[in-house]
Design an enzyme around this catalytic site. Structure first.
Site, PDB file in Angstrom:
ATOM      1  NE  ARG A   1      -4.138   5.093 -36.448  1.00 23.82           N
ATOM      2  CZ  ARG A   1      -3.945   6.128 -35.626  1.00 23.82           C
ATOM      3  NH1 ARG A   1      -2.735   6.674 -35.509  1.00 23.82           N
ATOM      4  NH2 ARG A   1      -4.952   6.634 -34.931  1.00 23.82           N
TER       5      ARG A   1
ATOM      6  N   GLY B   1       0.393  10.160 -35.895  1.00 21.98           N
ATOM      7  CA  GLY B   1       0.269  11.540 -36.363  1.00 21.98           C
ATOM      8  C   GLY B   1       0.220  11.477 -37.887  1.00 21.98           C
TER       9      GLY B   1
ATOM     10  CG  ASP C   1      -5.554  12.391 -38.248  1.00 26.64           C
ATOM     11  OD1 ASP C   1      -5.456  13.150 -37.253  1.00 26.64           O
ATOM     12  OD2 ASP C   1      -4.823  11.404 -38.426  1.00 26.64           O
TER      13      ASP C   1
HETATM   14  O1  MRU Z   1      -4.245   8.761 -33.312  1.00 25.64           O
HETATM   15  P1  MRU Z   1      -3.112   9.697 -33.570  1.00 25.64           P
HETATM   16  O2  MRU Z   1      -2.252   9.912 -32.371  1.00 25.64           O
HETATM   17  O3  MRU Z   1      -2.324   9.319 -34.797  1.00 25.64           O
HETATM   18  O4  MRU Z   1      -3.836  11.083 -33.879  1.00 25.64           O
HETATM   19  C1  MRU Z   1      -3.069  12.182 -34.238  1.00 25.64           C
HETATM   20  C2  MRU Z   1      -3.869  13.411 -34.409  1.00 25.64           C
HETATM   21  O5  MRU Z   1      -5.064  13.420 -34.320  1.00 25.64           O
HETATM   22  C3  MRU Z   1      -3.120  14.633 -34.815  1.00 25.64           C
HETATM   23  O6  MRU Z   1      -3.756  15.768 -34.305  1.00 25.64           O
HETATM   24  C4  MRU Z   1      -3.115  14.734 -36.335  1.00 25.64           C
HETATM   25  O7  MRU Z   1      -2.682  13.541 -36.908  1.00 25.64           O
HETATM   26  C5  MRU Z   1      -2.266  15.831 -36.801  1.00 25.64           C
HETATM   27  S1  MRU Z   1      -0.569  15.394 -36.603  1.00 25.64           S
HETATM   28  C6  MRU Z   1       0.426  16.622 -37.009  1.00 25.64           C
END
Ligand code: MRU
Length: 351
Positions: free
Chosen positions: A98, A56, A244
């Protein structure tokens, strides 16, 4: 802030700095097991981010900052120059985990800047821990503010569709999109949630349902491909997701499948909201086309955990995010207020 800020915090702690270590709740094991990991090596923090044990966008930033503080404490250097060279390697390792979450780079930039606060190596090490704790505190506060702003948009009796996981697990504090939903619910509006399962790693099925059940908010799990069906038959009043990375013009990268939801929402005349702290905004990018989309391992698509779900050798694509062009977004809810078209001016204003 008013009464709403006294709302009960989550009874789980997704990340904390404890006795010189980073404690994280391993999100890959949820909802079956609630296991906390104490990490005392920055490489373990980097692996935890890469493997989605901590995930997240906002919490990746917080974890990254703690990772740098952790790595810095173990650097053996007598002079500042050597120390900073070593620190750069640590920052690069964490930055390579990431690429899409803007919050990671926002936090790493802050950690770099924090080095000037110390006069000598022990001083800088101390400043880095303080800066990471401060980033954690600010990001947590941001979720409180944006949740209160966003809750105003949700009306009593609404069914809200959300994607991926955006609660305290993903952002600390109240969360982003889920923070908005939970706050509106706790303010007394009868909100129901449709949670997309979120293929391929099922953050919606595993984590969003878990968090909403803990918060007492009614939730129904659907597969990603059911969203259009429910929208077309009038079963969705609005869609809210997190982000993101948000470009200067409002184009937003979020979990793969978000763009599909935004197009479906527009077609069905349903408001589509993004909720994110301003640390997710990247004004160095003019449009979403410039956002680097993380490509993850094909195995995440061809198998689920240890179970193979496609014939051996099947080619699979696995972009982890997609970009929703700003014209599909009704409003972006930030901790500094709600932004609507024109996003270019609105984003400049909140920054
Ligand atoms: O791959 P992830 O699980 O890290 O992706 C997370 C998301 O896409 C969330 O929607 C985004 O980071 C917002 S978190 C508050």
């Amino acid at each position: 802030m008013g009464k709403e800020t006294e709302l009960k915090k989550a009874d789980y702690q997704p990340i904390e700095w404890l006795d010189g270590k980073v404690r994280i709740l391993d999100q890959t094991l949820l909802p079956r097991e609630e296991v906390y990991l104490d990490l005392d090596d920055y490489r373990d923090v980097a692996s935890a981010i890469r493997e989605l044990k901590v995930r997240g966008a906002p919490i990746i930033g917080i974890a990254g900052a703690y990772g740098v503080a952790l790595g810095a404490r173990k650097i053996n250097a007598d002079n500042t120059d050597d120390f900073l060279k070593n620190l750069e390697n640590i920052i690069d390792t964490i930055g390579a985990t990431r690429p899409t979450a803007r919050n990671l780079f926002f936090a790493l930039e802050r950690m770099k800047q924090a080095t000037v606060k110390g006069k000598n190596v022990p001083d800088i090490k101390k400043s880095l821990v303080e800066e990471a704790v401060q980033i954690h505190r600010e990001e947590t506060d941001a979720t409180h503010h944006l949740s209160l702003f966003g809750a105003e948009l949700l009306k009593d009796g609404w069914t809200v569709l959300t994607h991926c996981n955006t609660g305290p697990l993903a952002a600390s504090g109240y969360g982003t999109a889920l923070g908005v939903i939970i706050t509106a619910y706790r303010q007394g509006r009868k909100i129901k949630v449709l949670a997309d399962e979120t293929r391929p790693l099922l953050q919606g099925a595993r984590l969003t349902t878990w968090e909403l059940e803990k918060a007492g908010v009614p939730v129904t799990l659907i597969t990603d491909s059911m969203a259009g069906y429910f929208m077309a038959k009038g079963g969705v009043d609005c869609v809210i997701t997190g982000a993101d990375r948000i470009a200067a013009n409002g184009d937003t990268a979020n979990k793969i499948g978000t763009y599909t939801l935004a197009v479906l929402a527009k077609e069905n005349k349903i408001p589509f909201y993004i909720a994110a702290p301003v640390s997710t905004i990247d004004i160095s990018l003019k449009t979403g086309e410039q956002i680097h989309i993380e490509e993850r391992k094909a195995e995440e698509v061809t198998r689920f955990q240890s179970v193979t779900t496609a014939p051996e050798g099947t080619l699979a694509a696995n972009p982890a995010f997609d970009v929703t062009p700003h014209q599909y977004i009704t409003a972006i809810i930030t901790d500094k207020g709600i932004i609507k078209e024109s996003y270019l001016e609105g984003i400049k204003r909140v920054l």
